[in-house]
Design a protein around this motif. Sequence first.
Motif, PDB file in Angstrom:
ATOM      1  N   PHE A   5       0.862  -1.178   0.000  1.00 30.43           N
ATOM      2  CA  PHE A   5       0.000   0.000   0.000  1.00 30.43           C
ATOM      3  C   PHE A   5       0.901   1.232   0.000  1.00 30.43           C
ATOM      4  O   PHE A   5       1.811   1.333   0.815  1.00 30.43           O
ATOM      5  CB  PHE A   5      -0.902   0.016   1.234  1.00 30.43           C
ATOM      6  N   ILE A   6       0.647   2.155  -0.907  1.00 32.39           N
ATOM      7  CA  ILE A   6       1.455   3.351  -1.101  1.00 32.39           C
ATOM      8  C   ILE A   6       0.654   4.545  -0.585  1.00 32.39           C
ATOM      9  O   ILE A   6      -0.403   4.872  -1.123  1.00 32.39           O
ATOM     10  CB  ILE A   6       1.782   3.534  -2.600  1.00 32.39           C
ATOM     11  N   GLN A   7       1.142   5.194   0.482  1.00 29.71           N
ATOM     12  CA  GLN A   7       0.388   6.253   1.137  1.00 29.71           C
ATOM     13  C   GLN A   7       1.226   7.492   1.446  1.00 29.71           C
ATOM     14  O   GLN A   7       1.869   7.560   2.482  1.00 29.71           O
ATOM     15  CB  GLN A   7      -0.218   5.742   2.449  1.00 29.71           C
ATOM     16  N   PRO A   8       1.196   8.492   0.570  1.00 30.74           N
ATOM     17  CA  PRO A   8       1.782   9.774   0.954  1.00 30.74           C
ATOM     18  C   PRO A   8       0.819  10.514   1.881  1.00 30.74           C
ATOM     19  O   PRO A   8      -0.395  10.324   1.791  1.00 30.74           O
ATOM     20  CB  PRO A   8       1.957  10.530  -0.354  1.00 30.74           C
ATOM     21  N   SER A   9       1.358  11.338   2.752  1.00 35.64           N
ATOM     22  CA  SER A   9       0.493  12.062   3.680  1.00 35.64           C
ATOM     23  C   SER A   9       1.150  13.367   4.108  1.00 35.64           C
ATOM     24  O   SER A   9       2.363  13.433   4.289  1.00 35.64           O
ATOM     25  CB  SER A   9       0.219  11.198   4.914  1.00 35.64           C
ATOM     26  N   ARG A  10       0.327  14.368   4.271  1.00 38.32           N
ATOM     27  CA  ARG A  10       0.791  15.646   4.827  1.00 38.32           C
ATOM     28  C   ARG A  10      -0.264  16.154   5.798  1.00 38.32           C
ATOM     29  O   ARG A  10      -1.403  16.439   5.416  1.00 38.32           O
ATOM     30  CB  ARG A  10       1.012  16.676   3.736  1.00 38.32           C
ATOM     31  N   ASN A  11       0.118  16.232   7.059  1.00 37.72           N
ATOM     32  CA  ASN A  11      -0.762  16.755   8.110  1.00 37.72           C
ATOM     33  C   ASN A  11      -2.144  16.104   8.077  1.00 37.72           C
ATOM     34  O   ASN A  11      -3.163  16.777   8.172  1.00 37.72           O
ATOM     35  CB  ASN A  11      -0.875  18.279   8.009  1.00 37.72           C
ATOM     36  N   GLU A  31      -0.269 -10.934   2.482  1.00 38.47           N
ATOM     37  CA  GLU A  31       0.946 -10.344   3.026  1.00 38.47           C
ATOM     38  C   GLU A  31       0.977  -8.877   2.595  1.00 38.47           C
ATOM     39  O   GLU A  31       1.184  -8.573   1.418  1.00 38.47           O
ATOM     40  CB  GLU A  31       2.175 -11.072   2.512  1.00 38.47           C
ATOM     41  N   VAL A  32       0.762  -7.984   3.550  1.00 43.16           N
ATOM     42  CA  VAL A  32       0.585  -6.568   3.241  1.00 43.16           C
ATOM     43  C   VAL A  32       1.703  -5.738   3.857  1.00 43.16           C
ATOM     44  O   VAL A  32       1.983  -5.823   5.047  1.00 43.16           O
ATOM     45  CB  VAL A  32      -0.787  -6.071   3.757  1.00 43.16           C
ATOM     46  N   GLU A  33       2.285  -4.919   2.997  1.00 41.83           N
ATOM     47  CA  GLU A  33       3.300  -3.959   3.396  1.00 41.83           C
ATOM     48  C   GLU A  33       2.677  -2.567   3.235  1.00 41.83           C
ATOM     49  O   GLU A  33       2.078  -2.283   2.207  1.00 41.83           O
ATOM     50  CB  GLU A  33       4.493  -4.134   2.465  1.00 41.83           C
ATOM     51  N   ILE A  34       2.794  -1.749   4.256  1.00 40.74           N
ATOM     52  CA  ILE A  34       2.274  -0.379   4.186  1.00 40.74           C
ATOM     53  C   ILE A  34       3.468   0.567   4.101  1.00 40.74           C
ATOM     54  O   ILE A  34       4.344   0.548   4.963  1.00 40.74           O
ATOM     55  CB  ILE A  34       1.391  -0.048   5.402  1.00 40.74           C
ATOM     56  N   CYS A  35       3.482   1.387   3.041  1.00 43.27           N
ATOM     57  CA  CYS A  35       4.592   2.310   2.782  1.00 43.27           C
ATOM     58  C   CYS A  35       4.063   3.738   2.838  1.00 43.27           C
ATOM     59  O   CYS A  35       3.230   4.129   2.019  1.00 43.27           O
ATOM     60  CB  CYS A  35       5.188   2.033   1.403  1.00 43.27           C
ATOM     61  N   VAL A  36       4.539   4.503   3.796  1.00 45.82           N
ATOM     62  CA  VAL A  36       4.046   5.864   4.023  1.00 45.82           C
ATOM     63  C   VAL A  36       5.164   6.861   3.752  1.00 45.82           C
ATOM     64  O   VAL A  36       6.318   6.637   4.117  1.00 45.82           O
ATOM     65  CB  VAL A  36       3.537   6.027   5.477  1.00 45.82           C
ATOM     66  N   GLY A  71       4.622  16.867  -2.653  1.00 48.81           N
ATOM     67  CA  GLY A  71       3.354  16.520  -3.292  1.00 48.81           C
ATOM     68  C   GLY A  71       3.214  15.025  -3.546  1.00 48.81           C
ATOM     69  O   GLY A  71       4.183  14.273  -3.538  1.00 48.81           O
ATOM     70  N   HIS A  72       1.975  14.618  -3.779  1.00 47.55           N
ATOM     71  CA  HIS A  72       1.647  13.201  -3.926  1.00 47.55           C
ATOM     72  C   HIS A  72       2.391  12.521  -5.076  1.00 47.55           C
ATOM     73  O   HIS A  72       2.899  11.418  -4.918  1.00 47.55           O
ATOM     74  CB  HIS A  72       0.140  13.029  -4.142  1.00 47.55           C
ATOM     75  N   THR A  73       2.428  13.153  -6.224  1.00 42.36           N
ATOM     76  CA  THR A  73       2.993  12.496  -7.404  1.00 42.36           C
ATOM     77  C   THR A  73       4.441  12.093  -7.191  1.00 42.36           C
ATOM     78  O   THR A  73       4.823  10.947  -7.461  1.00 42.36           O
ATOM     79  CB  THR A  73       2.876  13.412  -8.640  1.00 42.36           C
ATOM     80  N   ILE A  74       5.249  12.987  -6.709  1.00 40.05           N
ATOM     81  CA  ILE A  74       6.664  12.671  -6.460  1.00 40.05           C
ATOM     82  C   ILE A  74       6.777  11.601  -5.380  1.00 40.05           C
ATOM     83  O   ILE A  74       7.574  10.657  -5.497  1.00 40.05           O
ATOM     84  CB  ILE A  74       7.445  13.941  -6.074  1.00 40.05           C
ATOM     85  N   LEU A  75       5.969  11.704  -4.341  1.00 39.88           N
ATOM     86  CA  LEU A  75       6.059  10.730  -3.252  1.00 39.88           C
ATOM     87  C   LEU A  75       5.528   9.364  -3.660  1.00 39.88           C
ATOM     88  O   LEU A  75       6.040   8.345  -3.195  1.00 39.88           O
ATOM     89  CB  LEU A  75       5.372  11.267  -2.008  1.00 39.88           C
ATOM     90  N   TYR A  76       4.510   9.304  -4.522  1.00 36.19           N
ATOM     91  CA  TYR A  76       4.076   8.008  -5.060  1.00 36.19           C
ATOM     92  C   TYR A  76       5.256   7.332  -5.742  1.00 36.19           C
ATOM     93  O   TYR A  76       5.544   6.152  -5.513  1.00 36.19           O
ATOM     94  CB  TYR A  76       2.957   8.169  -6.096  1.00 36.19           C
TER      95      TYR A  76
END
Length: 111
Positions: A5-11, A31-36, A71-76
């Motif tokens: 799971f790919i999750q960018p976040s800001r505040n 089998e789940v990996e969470i990537c923040v 921003g989301h795009t770069i962090l994705y």
Amino acid sequence: MKISFIQPSRNNLRYLKWSYDSIRRNQGDHEVEICVADDFSTDGTWEWCQKTAREDSNFKYIRNGGPTRLGHTILYDRLVNEVATNDIAIIFHADMYLCPGALDAIEKYIE
């Protein structure tokens, strides 16, 4: 199925925690990996990421140290290319909720 799971976040810590809990609660036998990616948050997201990684070996995180947001795009892109280790990745916003059975349904379509 192995999935990242790919999750960018800001505040958005309140919802990020809610989202994380929904993934862990409803991942089933997958089998789940969470990537923040913390995009220079000021709401405690970075500290929560550090704590969560100590408690969950399938939680990975990076941080944009600022002073401007990426921003989301770069962090994705960074999460997919630098952090995620599974061949299947799903972009999952920090305020999204994983419903029960969702990964089983996704796996059926992938097969």
